[in-house]
Write a protein that holds these residues in place. Structure first.
Motif, short mmCIF file in Angstrom:
data_model
loop_
_atom_site.label_atom_id
_atom_site.label_comp_id
_atom_site.label_asym_id
_atom_site.label_seq_id
_atom_site.Cartn_x
_atom_site.Cartn_y
_atom_site.Cartn_z
N LYS A 60 30.08 46.33 11.85
CA LYS A 60 28.73 46.57 11.12
C LYS A 60 29.06 46.86 9.48
N PRO A 61 29.65 45.93 8.99
CA PRO A 61 29.81 46.11 7.47
C PRO A 61 28.79 46.62 6.43
N ARG A 62 28.99 47.36 5.73
CA ARG A 62 27.98 48.00 4.88
C ARG A 62 27.57 46.84 3.81
N GLU A 63 26.25 46.77 3.71
CA GLU A 63 25.88 45.26 3.13
C GLU A 63 25.68 45.78 1.55
N LYS A 64 25.68 46.88 1.03
CA LYS A 64 25.56 47.26 -0.34
C LYS A 64 26.02 48.53 -0.52
N LEU A 65 26.29 48.69 -1.86
CA LEU A 65 27.03 50.00 -2.34
C LEU A 65 25.85 50.76 -2.97
N PHE A 66 24.96 50.14 -3.49
CA PHE A 66 24.08 50.77 -4.37
C PHE A 66 22.57 50.60 -3.79
N PRO A 67 21.67 51.62 -3.67
CA PRO A 67 20.49 51.25 -2.86
C PRO A 67 19.86 50.22 -3.43
N GLY A 68 19.63 50.01 -4.93
CA GLY A 68 18.79 48.85 -5.58
C GLY A 68 19.25 47.52 -5.62
N THR A 69 20.46 47.30 -4.69
CA THR A 69 21.07 45.90 -4.73
C THR A 69 20.52 45.09 -3.99
N LYS A 70 19.79 44.09 -4.42
CA LYS A 70 18.86 43.21 -3.51
C LYS A 70 19.90 42.08 -2.59
N VAL A 71 19.78 42.21 -1.51
CA VAL A 71 20.57 41.56 -0.55
C VAL A 71 19.87 40.33 -0.08
N GLU A 72 20.53 38.88 -0.23
CA GLU A 72 19.64 37.59 -0.28
C GLU A 72 20.33 36.83 0.73
N LYS A 73 19.45 36.39 1.75
CA LYS A 73 20.36 35.45 2.61
C LYS A 73 19.57 34.22 2.80
N LEU A 74 20.34 33.25 3.31
CA LEU A 74 19.67 31.98 3.15
C LEU A 74 19.97 31.03 4.43
N ASP A 75 19.23 30.66 5.28
CA ASP A 75 19.54 29.95 6.41
C ASP A 75 19.29 28.33 6.04
N LEU A 76 20.51 27.97 5.49
CA LEU A 76 20.26 26.31 5.08
C LEU A 76 21.62 25.61 5.40
N ASP A 77 21.73 24.65 5.98
CA ASP A 77 22.79 23.77 6.08
C ASP A 77 22.89 22.76 5.36
N ILE A 78 24.12 22.59 4.47
CA ILE A 78 24.20 21.54 3.58
C ILE A 78 25.20 20.54 4.41
N ILE A 79 24.83 19.08 4.61
CA ILE A 79 25.74 18.21 5.01
C ILE A 79 26.51 17.53 4.08
N LEU A 80 27.81 17.64 3.91
CA LEU A 80 28.37 16.97 2.74
C LEU A 80 29.25 15.55 3.51
N ASP A 81 28.43 14.49 3.34
CA ASP A 81 29.14 13.23 3.78
C ASP A 81 30.52 12.70 3.06
N VAL A 82 31.33 12.54 3.99
CA VAL A 82 32.72 12.37 3.57
C VAL A 82 32.99 10.96 3.78
N LYS A 83 33.25 10.31 2.57
CA LYS A 83 33.33 8.81 2.62
C LYS A 83 34.96 8.67 3.20
N GLY A 84 34.89 7.69 4.08
CA GLY A 84 36.32 7.52 4.84
C GLY A 84 36.06 7.94 6.26
N GLY A 85 37.25 8.13 7.15
CA GLY A 85 37.19 8.26 8.42
C GLY A 85 36.88 9.70 9.08
N MET A 86 37.04 10.77 8.21
CA MET A 86 36.75 11.97 8.46
C MET A 86 35.36 12.44 8.73
N PRO A 87 35.02 13.23 10.13
CA PRO A 87 33.76 13.76 10.41
C PRO A 87 33.08 14.44 9.17
#
Ligand code: HEC
Ligand code: HEC
Ligand code: HEC
Length: 177
Positions: A60-87
């Motif tokens: 359970k790592p500490r999220e921030k050192l200072f009480p005023g720090t805004k913690v932002e999380k984002l649930d967004l997958d980015i699909i990077l299509d690779v040209k060629g044979g790789m998945p």
């Protein structure tokens, strides 16, 4: 911090090549073996599957050192299509923003517009882009399938960049896990 692991064992602090073995302060530090062996294991890097260790509440790592720090999380997958044979590559924001701040990547490492950053495996292997962290403080670049996790039906052959170990053939196309 990231003690190197050998054959399933973590090197003791006095033999890890990082700490001064003559320092008396070593006695008050916890040994990596003791700290890490209880966490979900991995077969790469420093042998802890950190994303799962966090999800399961093993750490359970500490999220921030200072009480005023805004913690932002984002649930967004980015699909990077690779040209060629790789998945194709799935970049998941969620596990990254559990550990990191947006400013660790935006906008110096990556643009906030999908497709704008001209990401390439060559640069990654040079320690840029994803390679700033992967291979340094996050799972290593030999784990191709963890990034190239979206199989491409009908793909037969991989085109390997020069200097890549052909053993990676076995690791590709296995899906995200
Ligand atoms: C570990 C690096 C990393 C972190 C941390 C990160 N991002 Fe991203 N972000 C990316 C990458 C890579 C892309 C895709 C860039 C590209 O394709 O050129 C991206 C793309 C985006 C996009 C574009 C989405 C679209 O539909 O075009 C937005 C918006 C974004 N990020 C917002 C955020 C926000 C808000 C945070 C913090 C909560 C954040 N990112 C944290 C790496 C990161
Ligand atoms: C940390 C994530 C990550 C890992 C690990 C990774 N790749 Fe990539 N790879 C990427 C990204 C991101 C791209 C660029 C995707 C795009 O075109 O937008 C890429 C692109 C590629 C390309 C397309 C050509 C190019 O230079 O861009 C090849 C081939 C490739 N990777 C092979 C591999 C092989 C082989 C491995 C394992 C030895 C590997 N990758 C491991 C993230 C990764
Ligand atoms: C600023 C540091 C940083 C950058 C840049 C970065 N990552 Fe990560 N990434 C992490 C950390 C830290 C973790 C969590 C620890 C780990 O899994 O080793 C992680 C985890 C991941 C995971 C999840 C693994 C799992 O077990 O679920 C994927 C997939 C991934 N990264 C792909 C990428 C790709 C693709 C890029 C480039 C587009 C990238 N990362 C850039 C730091 C970074």
């Amino acid at each position: 911090m990231m003690g190197r692991a050998v054959a399933g064992e973590w090197l003791p602090l006095n033999g890890d090549g990082i700490h001064d073995p003559r320092s008396r302060a070593l006695r008050i530090l916890q040994q990596p073996q003791e700290a890490l062996q209880r966490l979900t294991p991995d077969n790469a890097g420093n042998q802890v599957r950190w994303v799962q260790a966090l999800e399961k509440g093993e750490i359970k790592p500490r999220e921030k050192l200072f009480p005023g720090t805004k913690v932002e999380k984002l649930d967004l997958d980015i699909i990077l299509d690779v040209k060629g044979g790789m998945p194709a590559v799935r970049f998941p924001h969620r596990p990254h923003t559990e550990w990191l701040d947006c400013s660790n990547c935006h906008d110096a490492l990556f643009a906030r517009t999908t497709g704008a950053s001209k990401i390439s495996m060559y640069k990654i292997l040079q320690g840029e882009q994803c390679g700033v962290c992967h291979g340094a403080v996050a799972f290593p670049l030999t784990e191709c399938a963890r990034c190239h996790s979206i199989a491409r039906p009908g793909t037969k052959k991989l085109e390997l960049p020069a200097g890549i170990d052909p053993r990676i053939h076995q690791m590709t196309g296995q899906g995200a896990k």
